[in-house]
Write a protein that holds these residues in place. Structure first.
Motif, PDB file in Angstrom:
ATOM      1  N   HIS A 166      72.070 -40.765 -59.917  1.00 15.30           N
ATOM      2  CA  HIS A 166      72.279 -40.283 -58.549  1.00 15.30           C
ATOM      3  C   HIS A 166      73.774 -40.093 -58.325  1.00 15.30           C
ATOM      4  O   HIS A 166      74.599 -40.838 -58.873  1.00 15.30           O
ATOM      5  N   GLU A 206      61.457 -41.739 -62.776  1.00 15.20           N
ATOM      6  CA  GLU A 206      62.465 -41.115 -61.920  1.00 15.20           C
ATOM      7  C   GLU A 206      62.544 -39.614 -62.165  1.00 15.20           C
ATOM      8  O   GLU A 206      62.664 -38.812 -61.222  1.00 15.20           O
ATOM      9  N   GLU A 207      62.498 -39.218 -63.413  1.00 13.09           N
ATOM     10  CA  GLU A 207      62.561 -37.790 -63.733  1.00 13.09           C
ATOM     11  C   GLU A 207      61.331 -37.057 -63.214  1.00 13.09           C
ATOM     12  O   GLU A 207      61.419 -35.923 -62.734  1.00 13.09           O
ATOM     13  N   ALA A 263      61.700 -36.658 -59.494  1.00 17.21           N
ATOM     14  CA  ALA A 263      62.691 -35.618 -59.194  1.00 17.21           C
ATOM     15  C   ALA A 263      62.090 -34.231 -59.359  1.00 17.21           C
ATOM     16  O   ALA A 263      62.361 -33.320 -58.550  1.00 17.21           O
ATOM     17  N   LYS A 313      59.861 -33.523 -56.372  1.00 16.34           N
ATOM     18  CA  LYS A 313      60.653 -33.235 -55.183  1.00 16.34           C
ATOM     19  C   LYS A 313      61.222 -31.826 -55.232  1.00 16.34           C
ATOM     20  O   LYS A 313      61.199 -31.103 -54.226  1.00 16.34           O
ATOM     21  N   ARG A 314      61.731 -31.420 -56.402  1.00 17.99           N
ATOM     22  CA  ARG A 314      62.264 -30.060 -56.527  1.00 17.99           C
ATOM     23  C   ARG A 314      61.165 -29.029 -56.293  1.00 17.99           C
ATOM     24  O   ARG A 314      61.396 -27.988 -55.663  1.00 17.99           O
TER      25      ARG A 314
END
Length: 405
Positions: A183, A386-387, A390, A393-394
């Motif tokens: 982050h 986490e990836e 992400a 979310k994208r």
């Protein structure tokens, strides 16, 4: 300092380490000191380390960290990692970082190790003597490898692009450890070769400058307006009381987040300012109308850097922008020969300070792999999760943007 300057400093540090590697490897000593064992005996070494740090961080200087550890929540496993040049507590201190195990990463119940911070701590960069960045990270990682703590190392609040970031990546690459920046955020930074007046003219549009002149004139018509700056402890206790009262009367008091809303944060603020004043690192600004404080600002100095810690203003006079007018006085930091920059310690995209300061300081969180099969498995699992989050979310953002077209 820009990225090029950091790179040059890092190159010098690498050469210094290479020259002294054998001597330091055989004589330096790492220690995980229990928080309860911290005492006054090694404060001179701690102070000397802070004055010679590769990257200044007032939040880990002893006059700031010790009251925080005393007043805010800590657990029994929290330790102060210390790297000594020789015999512990009898030689120079080369590095320092409060670190300990944690068991909750966001919404995920996973074990990991991280540097300690609190709600009023805005930087997590370790204190490391300039020239010993690589040795510090190597010693810390080796020490954590040998501990029973599970999971990976999570470093939050590390300055991106600085010598400690570069050294961490270099050491991890050499030891074949994954080191992921998970982050990052950019916050306002005051740094320029221009003087204060020239910087103001170059970075604030003329229409805004005209409006601020008008507000200052209107405020002056109401009584005596006085700006003050103090770097000692003159009237400090009364000044602290004025600041706490002013902050609590505003929106922070309404939300319950003002320093005066808690005994612990109130005491912490007082002890931190008193300690900083004792060591010549406190700078206080205020704007008063007929003696009444309308805006107040606390800075901490740690040359070649400085930190804008807390500010407060009177909401009843918001039409005069007293907080902004006081920040214009704060631009005079650029005229101080011993300070090259000031970290705003503000949130990313802060509407007020971002409009005045054009520089940005990038701060990141890093996850670093520790040795051991179970630790590696936890690290890989968390990073995979986490990836994946992400990517989701994208995808959601893309879907929203397409739907709005």
């Amino acid at each position: 300092m820009d990225a090029g300057g950091f790179q040059a400093q890092s190159d010098e540090a690498v050469s210094y380490i290479a020259a002294d590697r054998l001597r330091l490897t055989s004589s330096s000593c790492a220690e995980l000191l229990p928080i309860a064992a911290i005492n006054d005996h090694f404060l001179p070494a701690w102070q000397k380390l802070a004055r010679n740090a590769s990257e200044p961080n007032i939040f880990y200087e002893h006059w700031m960290l010790r009251p925080a550890l005393k007043l805010f929540y800590t657990h029994s496993d929290l330790r102060l990692f210390l790297l000594w040049a020789g015999v512990p507590h009898k030689s120079d201190l080369l590095g320092l970082l409060p670190v300990g195990p944690s068991w909750q990463l966001g919404r995920w119940p996973v074990p990991f190790v991280q540097n300690w911070a609190h709600h009023n701590s805005f930087l997590g960069t370790p204190l490391v003597r300039s020239g010993f960045e690589n040795q510090f990270w190597a010693a810390l990682l080796t020490t954590l490898d040998d501990q029973s703590w599970q999971g990976f190392l999570h470093i939050r609040g590390l300055t991106i692009g600085g010598p400690l970031d570069q050294a961490l990546r270099s050491v991890c690459a050499g030891e074949k450890r994954r080191c992921d920046l998970v982050h990052s955020e950019a916050r306002a930074l005051l740094e320029s070769h221009l003087d204060a007046e020239s910087y103001y003219t170059a970075n604030v549009r003329s229409k805004k400058r005209k409006e601020l002149r008008r507000q200052a004139k209107r405020l002056g018509e109401m009584g005596e307006v006085r700006f003050s700056c103090h770097r000692d402890d003159t009237g400090l206790n009364d000044w602290i009381d004025d600041f706490l009262t002013l902050e609590r009367a505003g929106w922070k008091g309404q939300q319950g987040s003002a320093l005066d809303c808690s005994d612990d944060t109130r005491s912490f603020f007082g002890e931190a300012l008193t300690g900083a004043a004792h060591y010549g690192q406190l700078e206080r600004h205020d704007l008063r109308l007929d003696g009444k404080p309308l805006a107040m600002l606390v800075n901490f100095r740690s040359p070649p850097g400085s930190f804008s810690f807390k500010t407060a203003f009177d909401d009843a006079y918001s039409r005069f922008s007293p907080g902004v007018l006081l920040q214009l006085e704060n631009l005079k930091m650029l005229d101080q020969p011993d300070c090259d920059w000031m970290d705003s310690c503000a949130a990313e995209d802060h509407p007020m300070i971002d409009s005045l300061w054009s520089g940005r300081r990038h701060i990141g969180r890093f996850s670093v792999q520790l040795k051991g099969l179970s630790r590696s498995a936890i690290f890989r699992g968390v990073r995979l999760g986490e990836e994946l989050m992400a990517r989701i979310k994208r995808r959601e953002i893309t879907d929203i943007m397409q739907a709005e077209k």
